[in-house]
Design an enzyme around this catalytic site. Structure first.
Site, mmCIF file in Angstrom:
data_model
loop_
_atom_site.group_PDB
_atom_site.id
_atom_site.type_symbol
_atom_site.label_atom_id
_atom_site.label_comp_id
_atom_site.label_asym_id
_atom_site.label_seq_id
_atom_site.Cartn_x
_atom_site.Cartn_y
_atom_site.Cartn_z
ATOM 1 N N ASN A 32 34.353 -24.356 10.638
ATOM 2 C CA ASN A 32 34.370 -23.131 10.864
ATOM 3 C C ASN A 32 35.783 -22.389 11.235
ATOM 4 O O ASN A 32 36.280 -23.208 12.070
ATOM 5 C CB ASN A 32 33.471 -22.618 12.006
ATOM 6 C CG ASN A 32 32.942 -21.232 12.174
ATOM 7 O OD1 ASN A 32 32.503 -20.480 11.188
ATOM 8 N ND2 ASN A 32 33.533 -20.639 13.288
ATOM 9 N N ARG A 33 35.960 -21.207 10.875
ATOM 10 C CA ARG A 33 37.319 -20.538 11.305
ATOM 11 C C ARG A 33 37.721 -20.780 12.974
ATOM 12 O O ARG A 33 38.897 -21.684 13.177
ATOM 13 C CB ARG A 33 37.513 -19.136 11.012
ATOM 14 C CG ARG A 33 38.880 -18.600 11.636
ATOM 15 C CD ARG A 33 38.907 -17.138 11.013
ATOM 16 N NE ARG A 33 37.877 -16.386 11.600
ATOM 17 C CZ ARG A 33 37.621 -15.100 11.728
ATOM 18 N NH1 ARG A 33 38.297 -14.163 10.927
ATOM 19 N NH2 ARG A 33 36.718 -14.310 12.248
ATOM 20 N N SER A 128 18.185 -16.713 -0.258
ATOM 21 C CA SER A 128 17.209 -15.917 0.538
ATOM 22 C C SER A 128 16.184 -16.674 1.370
ATOM 23 O O SER A 128 15.837 -17.744 1.289
ATOM 24 C CB SER A 128 16.435 -15.101 -0.367
ATOM 25 O OG SER A 128 15.596 -14.236 0.378
ATOM 26 N N GLY A 130 16.638 -15.692 5.173
ATOM 27 C CA GLY A 130 17.005 -15.550 6.202
ATOM 28 C C GLY A 130 17.579 -16.745 7.148
ATOM 29 O O GLY A 130 17.869 -17.693 6.531
ATOM 30 N N ASN A 186 16.574 -8.566 -3.681
ATOM 31 C CA ASN A 186 16.535 -7.478 -2.635
ATOM 32 C C ASN A 186 16.291 -6.379 -2.869
ATOM 33 O O ASN A 186 15.482 -5.661 -2.177
ATOM 34 C CB ASN A 186 18.178 -7.737 -2.131
ATOM 35 C CG ASN A 186 18.383 -8.907 -1.317
ATOM 36 O OD1 ASN A 186 17.741 -9.873 -1.610
ATOM 37 N ND2 ASN A 186 19.219 -8.709 -0.025
ATOM 38 N N GLU A 189 12.735 -6.296 -2.812
ATOM 39 C CA GLU A 189 12.407 -6.495 -1.457
ATOM 40 C C GLU A 189 12.105 -4.888 -1.068
ATOM 41 O O GLU A 189 11.301 -4.753 -0.270
ATOM 42 C CB GLU A 189 13.466 -7.260 -0.638
ATOM 43 C CG GLU A 189 13.024 -7.377 0.562
ATOM 44 C CD GLU A 189 14.188 -8.216 1.270
ATOM 45 O OE1 GLU A 189 14.633 -9.454 0.614
ATOM 46 O OE2 GLU A 189 14.859 -7.700 2.079
ATOM 47 N N HIS A 452 24.383 18.152 -29.909
ATOM 48 C CA HIS A 452 24.431 16.411 -29.811
ATOM 49 C C HIS A 452 23.548 15.837 -30.903
ATOM 50 O O HIS A 452 23.230 14.637 -30.695
ATOM 51 C CB HIS A 452 23.935 16.224 -28.389
ATOM 52 C CG HIS A 452 24.608 16.715 -27.187
ATOM 53 N ND1 HIS A 452 26.084 16.306 -27.228
ATOM 54 C CD2 HIS A 452 24.547 17.689 -26.434
ATOM 55 C CE1 HIS A 452 26.425 17.002 -26.144
ATOM 56 N NE2 HIS A 452 25.863 17.785 -25.748
#
Ligand code: NDP
Length: 476
Positions: A32-33, A128, A130, A186, A189, A452
């Site tokens: 991790n940074r 997905s 969480g 999502n 969702e 058109h």
């Protein structure tokens, strides 16, 4: 060099993914940074498996066996690019870089191109579920090369959710396909949540029922066709009482829905593709409307309602009507989402198996639900199904509820209950099944003011009528 998989970015998601890999017996390189997060992972959970912690990116890369498999789990956007730029010079041909964050798929296409040019595999993967899903088994949607999936796939499948022993992870398609499918997930969702919210509002306003009573109705619904994670948590939320006030929790929450943007991306992309995803779009706009405070202030108490009280004599019949309308509207939203996947797959040459997407959404993710099995079955019957709604199962499942659906939408309109997702889904249903649409008139209008042109029902060709002349018809 001993670790089989590496994770860089150890906030809630990366930390839990790393623990999930370790719990499945993989030796996990972690980075991790800010080193404190790496240290705390080892301190708190080092006993769950084998972690190889590194303070520098160089040591992290060196701790991985080849071909290296590195999962990046940092903030989407610039931070992801920064991490990629740091890693790439240290990697060797054939190494696999996985972006498991919520990247927008055009970024994934761009990154995949850049890394492919350097002999590296870039896997844009939707994840997905969480925080909890990351730890206990998410739904995983990896894109990239098939070759990369051969060695990476088994590791991802091992840590994914399982339904009936089947992993909720499969190869999705080249470059941006994985993140695209996550985006549509999502979007769906959003639609699912909005439909549930409308059903709640109808029961609340129609029956005058309490939040807790409606929570019980949702709990009952969760034992049938509607069984899903979102219905389950809705039942739970509605029955929750706020400790501070003693009121129903839902009554003390400010009614302004927020969003992080994946719904908006889904709708923007659908507009580009020309695919009507009205359920998702209405759900996204409904959040925007709820957050439009000045507009709501200006309208509240000002715009006449002209409604009569909703007098429902048969309570059980109304509840059943709302349930059927919810199910039908939900099928429409999913059908539209799968249309969008088909259109993007075609446009980008992704060859996405829609049935397989429904299968990997059955567990781990937010839209996990019993009825996704039905979608998989529908695409197994016909992999090229042009319209999910037209599959034999859904034709009858939705067909059985159409009368109820009409009663609910009509009732909502008459009594002033806003149901944008229910109503637009029914309008879509009637539109798509119509023998003839007023689009004919639109074409005539377009030809009138803009020359058109139009096509005719009775013969081939393209035509233009001289509207401001003698109104004769010409071949265009
Ligand atoms: P955040 O999105 O909050 O990102 C925090 C992490 O990003 C930290 O590890 C942080 O490092 C790192 N980071 C930020 N900027 C940089 C940078 N410039 N260079 C290097 N590292 C950087 O973490 P989450 O765990 O919530 O989410 C991770 C990813 O997963 C995101 O893309 C998110 O959209 C996605 N996602 C999240 C879900 C969720 O429920 N939260 C669900 C599914 C996907 P440092 O500690 O040094 O600050």
């Amino acid at each position: 060099a001993s670790a089989q998989i590496g994770v860089t970015g150890l906030a809630v998601m990366g930390r839990n993914l790393a623990r999930n890999f370790a719990r499945h017996g993989y030796t996990v390189a972690i980075h991790n940074r800010t080193f404190a997060k790496t240290q705390s992972l080892v301190d708190d959970h080092g006993d769950e498996g084998t972690f190889v912690a590194s303070e520098s990116v160089e040591d992290f890369v060196a701790s991985l066996e080849r071909p290296r498999k590195i999962v990046i789990m940092v903030k989407a956007g610039g931070p992801t690019d920064a991490v990629i730029d740091e890693l790439v010079p240290l990697l060797e041909e054939g190494d696999i870089v996985v972006d498991a964050g919520n990247a927008h798929f055009p970024d994934t296409i761009r990154r995949e191109n850049a890394l492919r040019a350097r002999g590296l595999h870039f896997v844009g993967s939707g994840v997905s579920g969480g925080e909890e899903g990351a730890l206990l088994g998410p739904s995983i949607m990896p894109g990239g090369t098939r070759e990369s999936y051969e060695s990476l796939g088994p590791i991802l499948e091992a840590i994914s959710a399982k339904v009936d022993g089947v992993p909720c992870c499969t190869y999705v398609g080249p470059d941006g396909a994985g993140h695209f499918v996550k985006m549509v997930h999502n979007g769906i969702e959003y639609a699912d949540m909005q439909l549930i919210a409308e059903a709640y509002d109808l029961l609340r306003q129609g029956l005058g029922a309490s939040a807790a009573e409606i929570g019980q109705i949702f709990a009952d619904w969760n034992t049938g066709d509607l069984e899903s994670f979102l219905i389950e948590i809705t039942a739970d939320v509605l029955q929750h009482v706020d400790a501070a006030t003693g009121s129903a929790f839902v009554d003390v929450v400010l009614d302004q829905a927020e969003q992080k943007g994946t719904g908006r991306w889904t709708v923007q992309n659908a507009l580009d593709l020309g695919v009507p995803i009205t359920g998702i779009a209405e759900a996204t706009f409904a959040r925007a409307l709820s957050g439009g405070v000045p507009q709501r202030e200006a309208a509240r108490g000002t715009l006449p309602a002209d409604t009569t009280p909703w007098d429902i004599s048969d309570r059980d019949a109304f509840i059943e009507d709302v349930r059927l309308a919810l199910y039908a509207s939900k099928v429409v939203a999913y059908s539209q989402g799968f249309d969008q996947i088909a259109a993007a797959s075609e446009q980008n040459g992704w060859d996405i198996d829609r049935g397989a997407m429904a299968r990997i959404w059955r567990g781990g993710c937010i839209i996990r639900a019993r009825f996704l099995n039905r979608i998989t079955e529908a695409y197994e019957r016909d992999a090229n199904l042009p319209l999910l709604l037209a599959d034999e199962y859904f034709t009858s499942a939705v067909g059985n509820g159409v009368a109820a659906w009409r009663r609910v939408v009509a009732g909502a309109a008459l009594h002033g209950v806003p149901t944008p997702a229910f109503s637009s889904s029914l309008a879509y249903y009637d539109g798509v099944r119509a023998e003839r649409l007023p689009a004919a008139l639109i074409q005539a209008q377009r030809d009138f003011f803009g020359a058109h042109t139009y096509r005719r029902t009775d013969r081939e060709g393209t035509f233009h009528t001289l509207w401001s002349g003698d109104r004769s018809e010409q071949d265009a």
